[in-house]
Structure formats: structure tokens, C-alpha cells
Design an enzyme around this catalytic site. Structure first.
Site, PDB file in Angstrom:
ATOM      1  N   ARG A 431       0.949  -1.178  -0.217  1.00 44.88           N
ATOM      2  CA  ARG A 431      -0.042   0.175  -0.099  1.00 44.88           C
ATOM      3  C   ARG A 431       1.043   1.214  -0.042  1.00 44.88           C
ATOM      4  O   ARG A 431       1.802   1.386   0.512  1.00 44.88           O
ATOM      5  CB  ARG A 431      -0.801   0.009   1.169  1.00 44.88           C
ATOM      6  CG  ARG A 431      -1.751  -1.256   1.340  1.00 44.88           C
ATOM      7  CD  ARG A 431      -2.404  -1.405   2.923  1.00 44.88           C
ATOM      8  NE  ARG A 431      -3.278  -2.503   2.941  1.00 44.88           N
ATOM      9  CZ  ARG A 431      -2.609  -3.563   3.301  1.00 44.88           C
ATOM     10  NH1 ARG A 431      -1.523  -3.860   3.578  1.00 44.88           N
ATOM     11  NH2 ARG A 431      -3.683  -4.467   3.400  1.00 44.88           N
ATOM     12  N   ARG A 539     -21.808 -15.995  -4.824  1.00 47.46           N
ATOM     13  CA  ARG A 539     -21.957 -14.745  -5.732  1.00 47.46           C
ATOM     14  C   ARG A 539     -21.107 -13.592  -5.479  1.00 47.46           C
ATOM     15  O   ARG A 539     -20.977 -12.667  -6.180  1.00 47.46           O
ATOM     16  CB  ARG A 539     -23.487 -14.373  -5.536  1.00 47.46           C
ATOM     17  CG  ARG A 539     -23.618 -13.742  -4.131  1.00 47.46           C
ATOM     18  CD  ARG A 539     -25.159 -13.391  -3.834  1.00 47.46           C
ATOM     19  NE  ARG A 539     -25.930 -12.757  -4.965  1.00 47.46           N
ATOM     20  CZ  ARG A 539     -27.228 -12.857  -5.363  1.00 47.46           C
ATOM     21  NH1 ARG A 539     -27.864 -13.629  -4.504  1.00 47.46           N
ATOM     22  NH2 ARG A 539     -27.548 -12.325  -6.223  1.00 47.46           N
ATOM     23  N   ASP A 555     -31.046 -12.271  -8.845  1.00 46.04           N
ATOM     24  CA  ASP A 555     -31.397 -13.249  -8.866  1.00 46.04           C
ATOM     25  C   ASP A 555     -32.458 -13.910  -9.898  1.00 46.04           C
ATOM     26  O   ASP A 555     -32.704 -12.975 -10.595  1.00 46.04           O
ATOM     27  CB  ASP A 555     -32.279 -13.604  -7.493  1.00 46.04           C
ATOM     28  CG  ASP A 555     -31.563 -13.751  -6.307  1.00 46.04           C
ATOM     29  OD1 ASP A 555     -30.129 -13.938  -6.156  1.00 46.04           O
ATOM     30  OD2 ASP A 555     -32.080 -13.837  -5.036  1.00 46.04           O
ATOM     31  N   GLU A 556     -32.354 -15.019 -10.137  1.00 47.33           N
ATOM     32  CA  GLU A 556     -33.112 -15.698 -11.294  1.00 47.33           C
ATOM     33  C   GLU A 556     -34.503 -15.184 -11.053  1.00 47.33           C
ATOM     34  O   GLU A 556     -35.202 -15.024 -12.270  1.00 47.33           O
ATOM     35  CB  GLU A 556     -33.174 -17.114 -11.093  1.00 47.33           C
ATOM     36  CG  GLU A 556     -33.712 -17.826 -10.099  1.00 47.33           C
ATOM     37  CD  GLU A 556     -33.556 -19.244 -10.251  1.00 47.33           C
ATOM     38  OE1 GLU A 556     -33.884 -19.967 -11.321  1.00 47.33           O
ATOM     39  OE2 GLU A 556     -33.009 -19.786  -9.224  1.00 47.33           O
ATOM     40  N   GLU A 643     -26.259 -13.360   3.676  1.00 44.44           N
ATOM     41  CA  GLU A 643     -25.313 -12.984   2.638  1.00 44.44           C
ATOM     42  C   GLU A 643     -25.447 -11.330   2.175  1.00 44.44           C
ATOM     43  O   GLU A 643     -24.908 -10.574   2.313  1.00 44.44           O
ATOM     44  CB  GLU A 643     -25.142 -13.954   1.660  1.00 44.44           C
ATOM     45  CG  GLU A 643     -26.304 -13.507   0.386  1.00 44.44           C
ATOM     46  CD  GLU A 643     -27.512 -14.440   0.505  1.00 44.44           C
ATOM     47  OE1 GLU A 643     -28.305 -14.325  -0.110  1.00 44.44           O
ATOM     48  OE2 GLU A 643     -27.817 -14.845   1.681  1.00 44.44           O
ATOM     49  N   ASP A 644     -26.850 -11.218   2.342  1.00 44.89           N
ATOM     50  CA  ASP A 644     -27.186  -9.638   2.110  1.00 44.89           C
ATOM     51  C   ASP A 644     -26.952  -8.710   3.113  1.00 44.89           C
ATOM     52  O   ASP A 644     -26.376  -7.650   3.138  1.00 44.89           O
ATOM     53  CB  ASP A 644     -28.812  -9.535   1.968  1.00 44.89           C
ATOM     54  CG  ASP A 644     -29.198 -10.011   0.735  1.00 44.89           C
ATOM     55  OD1 ASP A 644     -28.769 -10.096  -0.440  1.00 44.89           O
ATOM     56  OD2 ASP A 644     -30.274 -10.589   0.610  1.00 44.89           O
TER      57      ASP A 644
END
Length: 763
Positions: A431, A539, A555-556, A643-644
Site C-alpha cells: 500500500r 455470488r 437472482d433468477e 449474505e445480504d
């Protein structure tokens, strides 16, 4: 002949004149100048104009520390050489880089013996390492080793001092002369000289030490850390004290100090002189002699009055209401008040000559502190008065950033130490100081992702650049079928119709192979199928196929129109560091149960945007995978909608900002049919994701049930996720907002020809 003699005589005479002119001071030391020997040895200074000058300070206060037993500079250098026998150590000479090549930067902590004492502070350090993403329980994988022996307090008068450390560490088969070892220390030496003696041979170990003296510090090898108390929080930590409503920066007091005054010994000289700058108005300098066992034996005429004045002011009140705080040396170079001043946004004025400041290798302290000189104490008031108010505010803001990024918890102090060492292993991928000294800080700017500032979502404004003008649609599919379902086909057509779409990636989370390419719709952009592992967190993996800055996560069963996608992407390009999406949820604190709650009810508050339909920067894929420990990623795989929550919490922890909700078409289904796995046990799926907020929903029911929940009550998966998330971060990182962004003229009674996104309003 006469001319030659003349030149020889003149040359001889000139040589004697030059000898007397340039070497006179040395000749005066010879015995044939007895009258001047005593004069040369007189004490300095002997003021010839004492009667004409006003006496502000006793010269004896400025010449020494008042203790004749103090070591001379030569003796102190000899003591340091005896302590740091490997004083020439550098990473290239005393560190085995080959141990880090196979498994990367992994850290192993020695197993603790059953009867081995451990201080609370060292226990926190070991816990921080074991909770980090670098920890490994297998020594053969380790690049760096940490002793289980408590080396924090090496003052042999302390009750926590451990004896026979040399014998113990030499008995470790992995010690290898200290090579690839990291040793932590907060206190070294003891009364009266407080040398840097640790009581054992460091060998070739890296020393992470508080109150580091610059002449003992091995640049590029050792690390200076701050002195922190045993009450310093393990993780999270309290926030800084500077808020938006505390501006302007001018406060009641300009400069303050309140602390002990040492009557004898090292460190007494500086603190004894502090009373000279006290004016009782905007400069408050208070000291007390009342400490130690025999302070009355050594007290001077000032002590009684100093002790009375000392009790008139509250220390916390002074911190809150002062612009600058004096941070003088104590018995050692560092003190607790350094971190206290940083947290309080009280700009530290450092009076500790020779102190290697904490993490100075990466932190630019010139932007957050005033580094003074102990011998020029009387100039400090005039120096701080000359600092412009705008500069003062910049100093205060930097103190808050540094406190929050590197010092507010033991976790951050330890992780910063580890990251500095990791950067040394690969200098070409380390860094820059800009990353370390600018929000969000070095811990959250991963060099493994990129070393170019333009690749991160935080620095577009500073550099006047913008993110890429295209996005990648990333669709997660879990439904088994011989051909794509109708919702997927409609979604692909809508997304590919966007002028900003660069490619479509389909994450196939089934073990059975995806439908052949001929059964997928024809699109104007590339469509790629990626085989997943069947986990919810798949994802957020950093797929190399994602080439654009923006990712549209879907999402599908998501239902979006091209207009909605175009508008949301335009909003995201204005806020590339945040999550921008359509479906929102919120968290709340339940005071009755003493825990965090989760709700999908329509309210004015939002803190979570579902990643079933949201834009964010691809950097967060790398941060999710590499920054978060494996335990949290496993939590996201095991709990519904976690996960959200985890992704939103991660972005909020980085930016300190909430997500952004954008307007959407209202013809969406209330819920999505329950997602079915490809085969039983083949894929980890969550219950049906609540897609559209068209119908209000209640908070999760408070159900009595299993153990492990607060109050004997069962937690919903979302509540359990929030609780464990807050525990790992040490605080709740999610930030609430009441903002929703709509297109210009949205719902206005004007012609649709004047509206850029008229289809958003059509039924």
C-alpha cells in the site's frame, strides 16, 4: 642563499600562527595552561546578564532530570547495544522469506502452557491474531510466529514480570534464534533509568514495542505501537468525539494538560517545566505531586498549591473542550493520553524527544499532531496560536480517521502491525502512504486487488475520475431445469437491452450441468455460464470474468425493466462506493430483548439493500472474500438472507454510509416461489427471498425455543446473523437512511415526452 633562509623562516612562522589559531582550544588543555583549565570545566550555561533577564525557568530544570544517578548518553548507548545485539537486522537479513512463499502470509501462535500466566492485554493480542484471516493452527504453514509467553511487561518490579524467559524461548523448537518471530512489548526497563532492556535476548525477532526510542528502533524491521491500557476494547471500540455539530473547531481552551509531575528521575524535567505556560485562561497546565509512596519526602514548595489547583478541573471536560492537548513524555516516551487525545479530537502536541511514533512507517503524523521539542517548551503556545482554523479542522478530522482506522481497538492495533509486515514481504504490491492516510485506510484497501488508486471505489472524487461506463450483470441461478425458466429469459432480455450492459454472467449453482448454449436467449452482449460451488456466498467471489467496475447482482426471479436498470446504474455512477438497489430492509434495536432485530416492514428507515437486485463495485467481491474471516463467510452460507446483511455491513463499515434505494416499477410479485435445489443436498438454498415490498410485513415473531438465544428465545436467521455480525465487528456497522432517489419529473403532471424514464410510471 639569504632569500632561501628568509622563505624558510616565514614558512615556519606562518605554520606556528596557523597552529595557534586553529588548534588553540586543544593547546589550552595542556599542562602549560594551568590557569584556564578550571575555566574550561565550568558548568554551562553561566549567564553574564542574569540581572537583566526575567527568569522564566530555573536553568537546572532544563539541564537535566534532577537525578544524579541517570545514565550518561554514552552509557545509554552501551545499554542499548547490549539489549539489541542484532541491531543491524533488516527484513532482508533476519527474515526467512521462503517460509511465506507456499502458503502466503500465515501467522501461528504458540500453544499456551497450562500454568503459564497471561495478562489481560496479551490475551487480547493473541485473540486478535487467532480471529484474523491470517491465522493458521499448523506451524508448518506459518510465515510468522507469535510467542504464547507474555512479554508485554518487562519491568522487573512489576507483578506481571516473567522470569527465565530466555530459557523458555530457547526451548522452543521453532525459535531458530528469533527468526520470523514477532514479539509484543508495552513496558521495558525499570526505575530509575527505564532503559529498553527486555530481560531476554531478542535474537532476530521483530519487536512491536510501545515507547520506542529512535536510536533503538531498527527501521524497516521493528514496529512502533501505541501504549494502551488493559481496558482497551478487544474489537470495535468507541467512536471519536468529533461530530458535525461540533464545528467550528474553536473551543473553550486552546491548550491543556492535566497529569502527574515527577519530582525526581527520568521524565521529571519536562513535566516540571509545564507550569510556565499556564495562564489560567485559554491555556491550562495542571500537575500534581501526589503520586507514589514517598512523594512527600521529595515535594517542593510548588506541590501544595499544584495539588489544590489540580482538583479544580475535570480531565474529561478538558479533553472535550480543548483544541490542543499536550502529550509529554512520562517515565517512558509514550503515555495513555496519546490515544485519549486522538479519540477526543484534541490535537496532540507531542513533547517526547526521540520517540518513534506509532506506525510512523505508514502514518503521516504531520497531518494529525504537532511534534514539539522538549527544550523549546515555552514556544509551544505561540506555535499553536499561529495555526489557521481551517488547518485545525483538518488536524481534528485526521485524528478521528486515525483513531477509528488503527487505534480504537486491540484488533485494529494488531491487524495494522500484521499488515505492515505483510507489505514488507511484497514491496511491489504494498500500500502507498496515500492509502494508509486516507479513508477508509490501509486495513480496508487491499493491495492484492490493486495498487492503482483508480481501481478502488473510494478515490474517484479525489482524482477527478469516474468509474467505467459499463456494468456486468451477475445472475445467480439455483432452479433445476433442462432449459432456462421464463423469468430468467425475461430478465436476460431486459438487462441485455440496457445500453450500459457490457456482459452477462450466469452463476450456475447446481451440480447438474447447465442447459446447452442453444437454449439460452440470443443477446447483443456476451453471455457466460460460470459453474458455482452451490453456496450462497459464491455470488461474492472475485471472479476474473468480471471486467467492469460495476456489478449488477441479480437472482433468477428478479423482475426488472430496462429503464429501471438504466436509472439505477446512473445513480450508482454518482455514488460508486455505495450499494444502490431496489429492495430494502432495515435493522433495529429491540430494547425488550436486548438484541438486534430485522424487519421488511415498510418504514421511513432503510439500512439494507437486497443483493437480489443491486449495483455495487466489484472491489467488494475481493473485500468480502479476503478481508472477512472464514467463519463469517460460513455464516452467510448457513443462514437465510445473511449474505445480504453481511455485504451491506461490510460496505457500511468501509464507507460509514448507508445504501441508496432507487425507485422501481410497482408491478412486482409479493413473494417469490420457494427456490428448489438441483438435488436434495446439492445446493445450500435459503427460504424464498422476499422480492417486492408491495405488501407490508411484520418483524420476525418472538418465538420461545432453543438455547443460545437471548432470554431463552429462538432467533430468526436474520436476527442470528445480525447478532453474530455485531459481535465480530464489535459494533453494529449498518447505517440507517431515509433517502430514496427518483428520476427528475418522476410522477409530475407533465408530458411523458419531457421525462427520461417514462416507463417507470406506466402500469
Amino acid at each position: 642563499m639569504q632569500t632561501r633562509k628568509k622563505y624558510i623562516f616565514l614558512t615556519f612562522l606562518a605554520s606556528w600562527l596557523l597552529l595557534f589559531f586553529f588548534g588553540g582550544d586543544q593547546l589550552r588543555r595542556f599542562t602549560f595552561f594551568p590557569g584556564r583549565k578550571a575555566e574550561a570545566q565550568r558548568n554551562w550555561p553561566r549567564w553574564t546578564d542574569q540581572s537583566l533577564l526575567k527568569s522564566f525557568a530555573d536553568p537546572r530544570e532544563l539541564q537535566g532530570d534532577g537525578d544524579p544517578s541517570l545514565l550518561s548518553p554514552r552509557e545509554r548507548r552501551a545499554a542499548r547495544v547490549s539489549v539489541y545485539k542484532s541491531s543491524r537486522c533488516r527484513m532482508e537479513t533476519c527474515f526467512d522469506f521462503s517460509r511465506c512463499q507456499k502458503h502466503g502470509f500465515k501467522v501461528f501462535t504458540y500453544p499456551r502452557g497450562g500454568d503459564q500466566p497471561l495478562s489481560e492485554s496479551y490475551g487480547k493480542i493473541l485473540s486478535s491474531i487467532q480471529r484474523s484471516r491470517y491465522y493458521t493452527p499448523r506451524p508448518e504453514e506459518a510465515c510468522l510466529f507469535i510467542l504464547s509467553i507474555d512479554t508485554l511487561d518487562r519491568d522487573h518490579l512489576s507483578g506481571q514480570y516473567l522470569h527465565n524467559v530466555d530459557e523458555k524461548i530457547r526451548g522452543f523448537p521453532l525459535w531458530n534464534g528469533g527468526r520470523n518471530h514477532l514479539i509484543f512489548n508495552l513496558y521495558s526497563g525499570t526505575w530509575p533509568n527505564y532503559t529498553e532492556d527486555l530481560g531476554f535476548d531478542l535474537g532476530q525477532a521483530i519487536l512491536a514495542k510501545a515507547s520506542f526510542y529512535t536510536q533503538s528502533f531498527r527501521p524497516g524491521f521493528d514496529i512502533s505501537i501505541p501504549l494502551f491500557s488493559k481496558d482497551h476494547p478487544q474489537r470495535g471500540g468507541e467512536k471519536g468525539w468529533l461530530y458535525q455539530d461540533s464545528i467550528p473547531p474553536k473551543k473553550k481552551y486552546l491548550l491543556v494538560f492535566k497529569g502527574k509531575r515527577y519530582l525526581t528521575g527520568i521524565g521529571s524535567g519536562t513535566r516540571n517545566a509545564l507550569h510556565h505556560i499556564h495562564n489560567g485562561k485559554d491555556i491550562i497546565s495542571l500537575t500534581t505531586c501526589k503520586h507514589g509512596k514517598d512523594w512527600e519526602k521529595h515535594k517542593d514548595p510548588r506541590c501544595d498549591q499544584d495539588n489544590v489547583d489540580y482538583e479544580k478541573f475535570d480531565y474529561q471536560e478538558l479533553l472535550h473542550n480543548s483544541t490542543f492537548c499536550i502529550v509529554p513524555r512520562g517515565r517512558r516516551l509514550g503515555s495513555f493520553r496519546f490515544l485519549e487525545a486522538l479519540q477526543a479530537a484534541c490535537i496532540p502536541v507531542l513533547l517526547s524527544d526521540g520517540w518513534e511514533l506509532p506506525f510512523a512507517e505508514v502514518i503521516d503524523w504531520g497531518k494529525a499532531a504537532v511534534v514539539g521539542n522538549e527544550r523549546l517548551l515555552l514556544q509551544i503556545p505561540s506555535i499553536v496560536r499561529c495555526i489557521h482554523p481551517e488547518r485545525i479542522l483538518a488536524f481534528q478530522q485526521q485524528t478521528q480517521f486515525l483513531w477509528d482506522a488503527y487505534f480504537s481497538s486491540v484488533d485494529k492495533i494488531v491487524h495494522t502491525t500484521l499488515e505492515i509486515i505483510k507489505d514488507r514481504l511484497l514491496p511491489h504490491r504494498s500500500r502507498s502512504r496515500f492509502l494508509w492516510n486516507t479513508l477508509p485506510g490501509g486495513l480496508l484497501a487491499l493491495p492484492d486487488f490493486s495498487t492503482h488508486l483508480g481501481d478502488f471505489p473510494f478515490y474517484y472524487l479525489q482524482h477527478g475520475s469516474s468509474p467505467s461506463e459499463k456494468f456486468t450483470a451477475f445472475i445467480r441461478v439455483v432452479s433445476p431445469a433442462g432449459s432456462p425458466s421464463q423469468p430468467i429469459l425475461r430478465l436476460i432480455q431486459a438487462v441485455s437491452g440496457s445500453q450500459y450492459c457490457a456482459q452477462i454472467l450466469v452463476l450456475w449453482s447446481c451440480k447438474e450441468p447447465p442447459p446447452p448454449r442453444g437454449k439460452w436467449p440470443q443477446t447483443t452482449v456476451p453471455l457466460t455460464i460460470i459453474q458455482g460451488r452451490g453456496k450462497l456466498s459464491d455470488r461474492f467471489l472475485p471472479y476474473a470474468a468480471i471486467q467492469t467496475d460495476a456489478v449488477l447482482s441479480l437472482d433468477e426471479h428478479s423482475s426488472l425493466s430496462t429503464s429501471e436498470v438504466d436509472f439505477a446504474f446512473g445513480v450508482w455512477r454518482s455514488f460508486p462506493e455505495r450499494i444502490v438497489g431496489f429492495l430494502t430492509r432495515s435493522h433495529f434495536w429491540d430494547p425488550e430483548q436486548g438484541r438486534w432485530g430485522y424487519t421488511s416492514r415498510w418504514t421511513n428507515e432503510l439500512s439494507i439493500v437486497l443483493t437480489a437486485a443491486a449495483f455495487y463495485h466489484r472491489y467488494y467481491h475481493s473485500l468480502f472474500t479476503e478481508y472477512l474471516p472464514a467463519g463469517l463467510r460460513e455464516l452467510a452460507d448457513s443462514l437465510a438472507a445473511c449474505e445480504d446483511i453481511l455485504m451491506n455491513a461490510l460496505v457500511a463499515a468501509v464507507t460509514k454510509l448507508p445504501p441508496i434505494k432507487v425507485t422501481q416499477h410497482k408491478q412486482h410479485k409479493d413473494t417469490v416461489p420457494r427456490q428448489v435445489g438441483c438435488e436434495d443436498g446439492d445446493v445450500e438454498t435459503s427460504p424464498a427471498r422476499e422480492w417486492s415490498p408491495s405488501a407490508p410485513r411484520s418483524p420476525p415473531a418472538k418465538v420461545k425455543g432453543t438455547s443460545g438465544a437471548a432470554g431463552g428465545q429462538r432467533l430468526s436467521p436474520q436476527q442470528d446473523c445480525l447478532s453474530q455480525l455485531a459481535d465480530w465487528f464489535g459494533y453494529m456497522p449498518l447505517v440507517s437512511s431515509q433517502l430514496r432517489l427518483d428520476p427528475v419529473l418522476f410522477k409530475d403532471q407533465v408530458s411523458v415526452l419531457r421525462k427520461k424514464y417514462p416507463r417507470l410510471e406506466r402500469p
